[in-house]
Design a protein around this motif. Sequence first.
Motif, mmCIF file in Angstrom:
data_model
loop_
_atom_site.group_PDB
_atom_site.id
_atom_site.type_symbol
_atom_site.label_atom_id
_atom_site.label_comp_id
_atom_site.label_asym_id
_atom_site.label_seq_id
_atom_site.Cartn_x
_atom_site.Cartn_y
_atom_site.Cartn_z
ATOM 1 N N GLY A 1 44.802 42.513 37.752
ATOM 2 C CA GLY A 1 43.939 41.331 37.798
ATOM 3 C C GLY A 1 42.660 41.881 38.624
ATOM 4 O O GLY A 1 42.603 43.113 39.127
ATOM 5 N N CYS A 2 41.622 41.114 38.601
ATOM 6 C CA CYS A 2 40.428 41.511 39.658
ATOM 7 C C CYS A 2 40.202 40.043 40.487
ATOM 8 O O CYS A 2 40.050 39.405 39.971
ATOM 9 C CB CYS A 2 39.307 41.869 38.737
ATOM 10 N N PHE A 3 40.141 40.448 41.689
ATOM 11 C CA PHE A 3 39.832 39.497 42.629
ATOM 12 C C PHE A 3 38.390 39.024 42.479
ATOM 13 O O PHE A 3 37.528 39.597 42.402
ATOM 14 C CB PHE A 3 40.044 40.118 44.101
ATOM 15 N N GLY A 4 38.071 37.579 42.347
ATOM 16 C CA GLY A 4 37.067 36.954 42.453
ATOM 17 C C GLY A 4 36.457 36.123 43.352
ATOM 18 O O GLY A 4 35.478 35.593 43.258
ATOM 19 N N HIS A 19 39.528 37.027 38.214
ATOM 20 C CA HIS A 19 38.562 36.996 37.410
ATOM 21 C C HIS A 19 38.902 37.436 36.250
ATOM 22 O O HIS A 19 38.705 36.955 35.001
ATOM 23 C CB HIS A 19 37.396 38.056 37.681
ATOM 24 N N THR A 20 39.887 38.414 36.047
ATOM 25 C CA THR A 20 40.459 38.970 34.531
ATOM 26 C C THR A 20 41.318 37.882 34.062
ATOM 27 O O THR A 20 41.232 37.718 33.093
ATOM 28 C CB THR A 20 40.969 40.271 35.020
ATOM 29 N N ARG A 48 36.985 31.086 32.061
ATOM 30 C CA ARG A 48 36.510 32.356 31.604
ATOM 31 C C ARG A 48 35.755 33.137 32.461
ATOM 32 O O ARG A 48 34.622 32.622 32.990
ATOM 33 C CB ARG A 48 35.564 32.130 30.227
ATOM 34 N N SER A 49 35.986 34.273 32.824
ATOM 35 C CA SER A 49 35.319 35.337 33.806
ATOM 36 C C SER A 49 35.062 34.415 35.230
ATOM 37 O O SER A 49 33.749 34.400 35.734
ATOM 38 C CB SER A 49 34.094 35.737 33.231
ATOM 39 N N PRO A 50 35.976 33.792 35.747
ATOM 40 C CA PRO A 50 35.742 32.672 36.980
ATOM 41 C C PRO A 50 35.476 33.636 38.228
ATOM 42 O O PRO A 50 35.836 34.900 38.271
ATOM 43 C CB PRO A 50 37.103 32.086 37.270
ATOM 44 N N ASN A 66 31.901 30.974 35.042
ATOM 45 C CA ASN A 66 30.764 31.845 34.627
ATOM 46 C C ASN A 66 30.825 31.930 33.136
ATOM 47 O O ASN A 66 29.893 31.494 32.342
ATOM 48 C CB ASN A 66 30.811 33.084 35.143
ATOM 49 N N GLY A 67 32.046 32.329 32.507
ATOM 50 C CA GLY A 67 32.069 32.367 31.025
ATOM 51 C C GLY A 67 31.760 30.960 30.313
ATOM 52 O O GLY A 67 31.484 31.053 29.084
#
Length: 281
Positions: A1-4, A19-20, A48-50, A66-67
Amino acid sequence: GCFGGIATDEEGRLYVVDHTAAEVRGFDSTGRHTETFGRPGAGPGELRSPCCLAIGPDGNLWVRDNGNNRYVSFKLTADRGTAGPSMRMAHTDVNHWAPVTFDETGALVDIGMRFDDATSESRLFRFHLPTDVAHSAEPRAVPLPRPAEGAVAVAKIQFERADMRGIRYVYQPYGPQQLTAYGPNGEFADAISGEYRVTVYNSDGTVARTIARPGTLGPLLTAAQRAEADSTLARSAEFVGKRVSDLPFAVPERNVPLAALQFDERGRLLVFLTGAPDTPR
């Protein structure tokens, strides 16, 4: 994952958005994972892409989706989050974003580009979006301050090559740039990194105060930084079919004095100074 993004509530629970994976994970005050909610998609409670989340005055967790060009809220309990109201962004510009914050009226503050009738060009606005979606009102738009002509070291260069044509923005390595920070109660701060002069604004865009430390200088560039900057300018000039000497700036002797601006959760403004390489801020 990606930290958002990350947020905490009054009980010390921690929420992190991935994010992912397009999901939010909750942890109790001891760090134990307690819940996961949200999933990829465009329906209620889907993301989506939060990025960028915060607990609102209504007690809900608000996430910048965002998405899907919207904000999504989740009603929180001790062990789960359920989908709450959502609202559309006041613009279609998801390239500009800022931490989720709320003004003194409880409105969510959004950031994005929009055409400005007063200047007949696009510019960056702060949009105050009422979170009471049952009684929707037009968002209040506050234009962000614009740097004075020449304050930011950037060259807008038209170019034409065999494979493409267009406009490229070339920035001066270690040159002055605009810095902006957003506070938890709608306040914000603005500065040009080449000078220690920070303007703090109220949520309505009026000036609250100015913090200045005249004569503050950034550190001299090291030999490694200068070599890196020379290489960067050479590549940029080559891309647009120019010589480095054709650019309106060169590599400076010193770095800028200001590195970043940031508000903490209590609304205190932090001004980070530029230090020598490999030293803490």
